[in-house]
Design an enzyme around this catalytic site. Structure first.
Site, PDB file in Angstrom:
ATOM      1  N   ASP A 436       0.851  -1.187   0.000  1.00 49.47           N
ATOM      2  CA  ASP A 436       0.000   0.000   0.000  1.00 49.47           C
ATOM      3  C   ASP A 436       0.889   1.239   0.000  1.00 49.47           C
ATOM      4  OD1 ASP A 436      -1.599   2.164   0.912  1.00 49.47           O
ATOM      5  OD2 ASP A 436      -2.979   0.789   1.897  1.00 49.47           O
ATOM      6  N   LEU A 437       0.700   2.126  -0.956  1.00 50.41           N
ATOM      7  CA  LEU A 437       1.560   3.303  -1.063  1.00 50.41           C
ATOM      8  C   LEU A 437       1.339   4.274   0.093  1.00 50.41           C
ATOM      9  CD1 LEU A 437       1.420   3.940  -4.917  1.00 50.41           C
ATOM     10  CD2 LEU A 437       2.919   2.439  -3.596  1.00 50.41           C
ATOM     11  N   ASP A 438       0.115   4.375   0.573  1.00 53.07           N
ATOM     12  CA  ASP A 438      -0.180   5.225   1.724  1.00 53.07           C
ATOM     13  C   ASP A 438       0.536   4.690   2.961  1.00 53.07           C
ATOM     14  OD1 ASP A 438      -1.314   7.370   2.998  1.00 53.07           O
ATOM     15  OD2 ASP A 438      -3.375   6.677   2.847  1.00 53.07           O
ATOM     16  N   ASP A 439       0.411   3.394   3.213  1.00 50.28           N
ATOM     17  CA  ASP A 439       1.116   2.777   4.340  1.00 50.28           C
ATOM     18  C   ASP A 439       2.622   2.949   4.204  1.00 50.28           C
ATOM     19  OD1 ASP A 439      -0.607   0.714   6.232  1.00 50.28           O
ATOM     20  OD2 ASP A 439      -1.587   1.134   4.334  1.00 50.28           O
ATOM     21  N   ARG A 513       0.035  12.624   1.314  1.00 53.58           N
ATOM     22  CA  ARG A 513       0.844  11.856   2.266  1.00 53.58           C
ATOM     23  C   ARG A 513       2.231  11.543   1.690  1.00 53.58           C
ATOM     24  NH1 ARG A 513      -2.443  11.332   5.612  1.00 53.58           N
ATOM     25  NH2 ARG A 513      -3.637   9.517   4.989  1.00 53.58           N
TER      26      ARG A 513
END
Length: 690
Positions: A436-439, A513
């Site tokens: 996950d790019l956000d994670d 983010r």
């Protein structure tokens, strides 16, 4: 509320076919332009630092307000510390809606694993969340929905409740008053078809040979989002075989049909002259051909699908780390003849059971997912922003735990970007195919807490994580949640996509983010990747000044993410578009000093920025103001006061509202620790900025 920016159907379709930079050479050039020598130099300079500054507590004027902030931080930190698991990580319960509990009861029946006691506990949790009008909804305080209510009613029947039970009677009344099963969306009817309660011919065609389509094909499996792909592929198997589990008559749900003819027709208002209708008619033609020349394609599709499903099972037994994909994969494998005692089946069933937690009231919650990586990274940031040292007994082990969970295996994202090296993090314990790019962005920020103690291999891991993020920047300048350029508009017109959740385009919240993470290691507005991202964000800003929140509710979430990102890369926070966002955010503040936004905001523009104040959304609002240089504003002070005044004695903040988003208008989440680590981050940054 549907958000489209292109002008006209023809333009959207043409863009879907031609306008997404799908060629490998163009993609490789874009990646090369981003992960260039300048990027590598910035990363290396950051890794070489030994005296890293972080937002720790400084010296402040000891007035009453600051003392109150300090006391609130201390209580919150004690609470957060007490929740660490095995002195390594944090993981919060994750609420969604009662359809997940209902589906597990159906799953057990389908698999021949009926467990009366487990059914009873799952049913208890469903009944404990029933509304007064007999319905079940998709978020706390929201209205009932037909699809969830139908599935709950059906599951409760399977669990042993009589149709004459008053709770069932209320549910039945609500369902019939709102159109009955005929008004339910595709997936609800699909699940009913598995048990003979809806006719297969009433569903849109779902060809199993879809898996054979090359990646460049407009409706290839790699043109749809990962969360849909991992469910749709096994669902196609069950559709191809027209699977039906026989049920005794007393478990049928004929009483939920307003019109008996609804059993075999697909609902929805599909216009005659529309792309959706073209797909529907083509599907009908394909069904006729299924029994002729297309049977060969079906056989090839079944073989390829089984290989795909088995090759995408994680070593832990999970598929994609999400409940629907795991459930449908197990059901498809059973239907294709895999024995129930096969180790792969047993691991998959055990993985689903790991998502179950007691609700403390005699029931069991079946979670749709778990969030340990996400919760741990944010918890580390909360500790650090509140002044906890990087060598702290809880910070350092948590950072080491995150490093051990970095993914160095190529997943589905590499089908489109084979030249990119892996290095991301997922959301769950296990999900190697879909980092996950956000994670990944949040994890990288949290790991900065111990950068001066990194070994060379850990520094290399950090470098790979950063380059992985940079390489998956979309052609439009933004970042999506999981993969690159999965954004063809034509996918939104597939009949099975009636809740519009099958694309993974760039979003403002994830882009903000990633920009924040890049800024935290030295990237500035002069870097090409940041410049592209800012252009994307400016293009996505709404007329009122805010940004849409795809993964959190809603415009408060999106605006917080964007403003914190812009501030970190050194954007001029006096720029007109930034001040417009700040003014809009200030204007949303509730009388009590907090911020709140209802899930209704995704459907009704009148609810944008409106709702009961919550701790998590107030924290986002306060953090955004601090990032914009407004820490000393009356609005920021009132926001901080709201958090201080509403903190419980144990250090937590009570929050029943759902402030996480799975799919807008369809699936929402309550992260139980959002109301703990986000207020701590907000108060920590507020205190440090005063």
């Amino acid at each position: 509320m549907e958000r489209t920016r292109s002008g006209g159907l023809f333009g959207r379709l043409l863009g879907g076919f031609l306008g997404n930079g799908n060629g490998h050479s163009a993609s490789a050039q874009a990646a090369s332009a981003l992960v260039d020598l300048e990027s590598s130099d910035i990363i290396d300079r950051f890794l070489a630092q030994t005296d890293l500054s972080w937002g720790g507590v400084g010296t402040l004027t000891a007035d009453d307000h600051v003392r109150q902030v300090d006391e609130s931080l201390a209580r919150g930190l004690d609470c957060l510390r007490s929740l660490q698991v095995e002195e390594e990580y944090w993981i919060a319960p994750l609420d969604s809606n009662m359809a997940i509990n209902a589906e597990y009861i159906l799953f057990q029946r389908f698999m021949g694993l009926v467990d009366g006691e487990l059914d009873r506990q799952l049913a208890n949790h469903i009944l404990a969340n029933q509304h007064e009008d007999g319905s079940w909804g998709i978020y706390y305080g929201g209205p009932g929905t037909v699809s969830v209510s139908v599935l709950c009613y059906f599951a409760l029947k399977m669990a042993g409740l009589s149709a004459d039970d008053p709770r069932m009677a209320r549910a039945r009344h609500f369902i019939l008053q709102n159109g009955g099963i005929g008004a339910a969306p595709f997936e609800c009817k699909y699940l009913l078809a598995l048990f003979g309660q809806f006719h297969w011919k009433g569903l849109p065609h779902l060809p199993v040979y879809l898996v054979l389509a090359p990646k460049w094909f407009p409706v290839s499996i790699y043109q749809i989002s990962y969360w849909t792909r991992t469910s749709l592929i096994p669902m196609a198997v069950l559709y191809d075989k027209r699977t039906m589990v026989e049920l005794p008559k007393e478990l049928w749900v004929d009483e939920l049909y307003v019109d008996p003819n609804d059993r075999h027709r697909f609902g929805g208002n599909v216009r005659t002259f529309s792309v959706e209708n073209v797909f529907l008619q083509a599907g009908k033609a394909m069904r006729l051909l299924d029994f002729l020349t297309f049977r060969t394609l079906n056989r090839l599709g079944l073989k390829k699908t089984k290989e795909w499903i088995l090759s995408h099972q994680d070593d832990s037994g999970d598929w994609g780390g999400i409940y629907p994909a795991m459930m449908y994969s197990l059901m498809a494998l059973k239907q294709m003849g895999m024995p129930m005692d096969d180790p792969r089946m047993l691991k998959g069933i055990e993985a689903l059971k790991r998502f179950q937690i007691p609700d403390g009231r005699g029931g069991i919650l079946q979670q749709a997912c778990v969030s340990p990586i996400w919760d741990t990274a944010w918890s580390i940031l909360a500790l650090r922003e509140s002044g906890v040292d990087s060598k702290d007994r809880q910070v350092k082990p948590a950072a080491k735990w995150l490093l051990r969970h970095q993914i160095f295996r190529k997943g589905d994202w590499a089908v489109r970007e084979p030249h990119v090296e892996p290095g991301g993090w997922c959301f769950q314990f296990y999900n190697d195919f879909y980092p996950d790019l956000d994670d990944t962005a949040v994890v990288l920020m949290s790991l900065q807490t111990m950068m001066d103690e990194f070994t060379e291999s850990e520094r290399e891991a950090y470098r790979k994580g950063t380059k992985f993020l940079l390489s998956l920047q979309n052609d439009d300048g933004g970042w999506a949640a999981f993969e690159k350029n999965v954004n063809r508009e034509i996918i939104n017109h597939l009949p099975v996509n009636d809740i519009r959740n099958m694309l993974d385009p760039s979003t403002s919240d994830v882009t903000g983010r990633v920009v924040e993470m890049l800024g935290s290691i030295g990237f500035t507005t002069s870097h090409p990747a940041v410049q592209k991202a800012i252009r994307f964000l400016i293009s996505e800003q709404e007329p009122m000044g805010g940004w849409f929140g795809r993964w959190g509710v809603n415009y408060i979430y999106g605006t917080w993410s964007v403003l914190t990102g812009l501030a970190r890369v050194g954007e001029d926070m006096q720029a007109q578009y930034v001040r417009k966002a700040v003014a809009w955010l200030k204007g949303l503040q509730n009388e009590d000093g907090g911020w709140g936004e209802s899930c209704k905001s995704y459907e009704d523009p009148e609810w944008i920025g409106r709702g009961t104040s919550t701790a998590s959304q107030t924290a986002w609002g306060l953090t955004a103001l601090v990032a914009a240089g407004e820490a000393d504003s009356p609005e920021a002070r009132r926001g901080a006061a709201y958090l201080i005044e509403r903190q419980a004695e144990d250090g937590h903040w009570d929050e029943k509202e759902f402030t996480g988003t799975g799919f807008p208008c369809a699936f929402y989440l309550r992260y139980h620790y959002y109301s703990l680590y986000f207020p701590l981050i907000a108060l920590g940054r507020y205190r440090n900025a005063l």
